[in-house]
Motif scaffolding. Structure first.
Motif, mmCIF file in Angstrom:
data_model
loop_
_atom_site.group_PDB
_atom_site.id
_atom_site.type_symbol
_atom_site.label_atom_id
_atom_site.label_comp_id
_atom_site.label_asym_id
_atom_site.label_seq_id
_atom_site.Cartn_x
_atom_site.Cartn_y
_atom_site.Cartn_z
ATOM 1 N N ASP A 22 0.901 -8.690 -2.546
ATOM 2 C CA ASP A 22 -0.048 -9.070 -3.599
ATOM 3 C C ASP A 22 -1.393 -8.380 -3.390
ATOM 4 N N HIS A 23 -1.776 -8.201 -2.126
ATOM 5 C CA HIS A 23 -3.023 -7.502 -1.810
ATOM 6 C C HIS A 23 -2.955 -6.052 -2.291
ATOM 7 N N ALA A 28 -4.523 -1.880 -6.215
ATOM 8 C CA ALA A 28 -4.156 -0.810 -7.160
ATOM 9 C C ALA A 28 -4.828 -1.046 -8.515
ATOM 10 N N ILE A 29 -4.808 -2.285 -8.982
ATOM 11 C CA ILE A 29 -5.430 -2.614 -10.268
ATOM 12 C C ILE A 29 -6.949 -2.460 -10.173
ATOM 13 N N ALA A 30 -7.538 -2.982 -9.103
ATOM 14 C CA ALA A 30 -8.993 -2.896 -8.937
ATOM 15 C C ALA A 30 -9.448 -1.439 -8.861
ATOM 16 N N HIS A 31 -8.684 -0.604 -8.163
ATOM 17 C CA HIS A 31 -9.026 0.810 -8.057
ATOM 18 C C HIS A 31 -8.986 1.471 -9.438
ATOM 19 N N SER A 57 6.237 -4.029 -6.787
ATOM 20 C CA SER A 57 7.181 -3.656 -5.736
ATOM 21 C C SER A 57 6.852 -2.270 -5.204
ATOM 22 N N HIS A 58 7.228 -2.034 -3.953
ATOM 23 C CA HIS A 58 7.113 -0.686 -3.379
ATOM 24 C C HIS A 58 8.366 0.126 -3.673
ATOM 25 N N CYS A 107 0.036 3.922 -7.117
ATOM 26 C CA CYS A 107 -0.634 4.622 -6.024
ATOM 27 C C CYS A 107 -1.187 3.594 -5.052
ATOM 28 N N SER A 108 -0.913 3.791 -3.771
ATOM 29 C CA SER A 108 -1.376 2.817 -2.781
ATOM 30 C C SER A 108 -2.505 3.353 -1.907
#
Length: 170
Positions: A22-23, A28-31, A57-58, A107-108
């Motif tokens: 979840d982190h 990803a969304i915040a970026h 998911s990864h 993107c992580s």
């Protein structure tokens, strides 16, 4: 995450069951929101939903798997709108296309990924994908492409194998 620790972080994403996914999704969304706001990109609700679906998911997802994920949460979106959102996300570095799987993953690496070669570690058993980079690899690829007079647009390497968790299960 810094490029110096990106390889370690990528491995940890795949191998640890206590990974706080979840982190990753929130980051990803915040970026994407921060970069869009800073550069004037239109991070629409549809684009946010598609990125959120990828970030669940990864394991890389095809466009139709993204559609299925979105349909589970609400109305089924038109494929063209999902493809357009995926195109935007990839063009702006918020998601990647895994060529060998014809699939996409959020993107992580955030800011750490800009300008660096991307390495995907793809587990052949569980399907997980980890994203990493290496300053040394980026420099080596730059030297090779420069010597060839080639201007790379998106240096990406895909490495298939078994993640640590799947190796331990063998």
């Amino acid at each position: 995450m810094s490029t110096a620790t990106a390889g370690t972080e990528a491995q940890n994403v795949i191998e640890h069951s206590d990974h706080d996914h979840d982190h990753c999704a929130r980051d990803a969304i915040a970026h994407a929101e921060a970069i869009s706001a800073a550069t004037g990109l239109r991070f629409t609700d549809q684009r946010r939903k598609v990125l959120t679906a990828l970030a669940t998911s990864h394991v890389p997802a095809s466009a139709y798997e993204v559609i299925d994920r979105l349909a589970a949460e609400g109305p089924r979106p038109a494929p063209i709108s999902v493809y357009r959102a995926l195109e935007f996300l990839v063009e702006n570095g918020f998601a990647h296309r895994i060529e060998s799987r014809n699939a996409y993953v959020a993107c992580s690496r955030g800011e750490a990924g800009h300008g660096a070669a991307t390495v995907f570690l793809l587990c052949e058993r569980c399907g997980a994908a980890a994203e990493a980079s290496s300053p040394a690899l980026t420099e080596a690829l730059a030297a090779v492409t420069h010597a060839a007079g080639f201007a790379p647009r998106a240096p990406v390497i895909e490495i298939r194998g078994l993640c640590a968790r799947c190796q331990q299960a063998t």
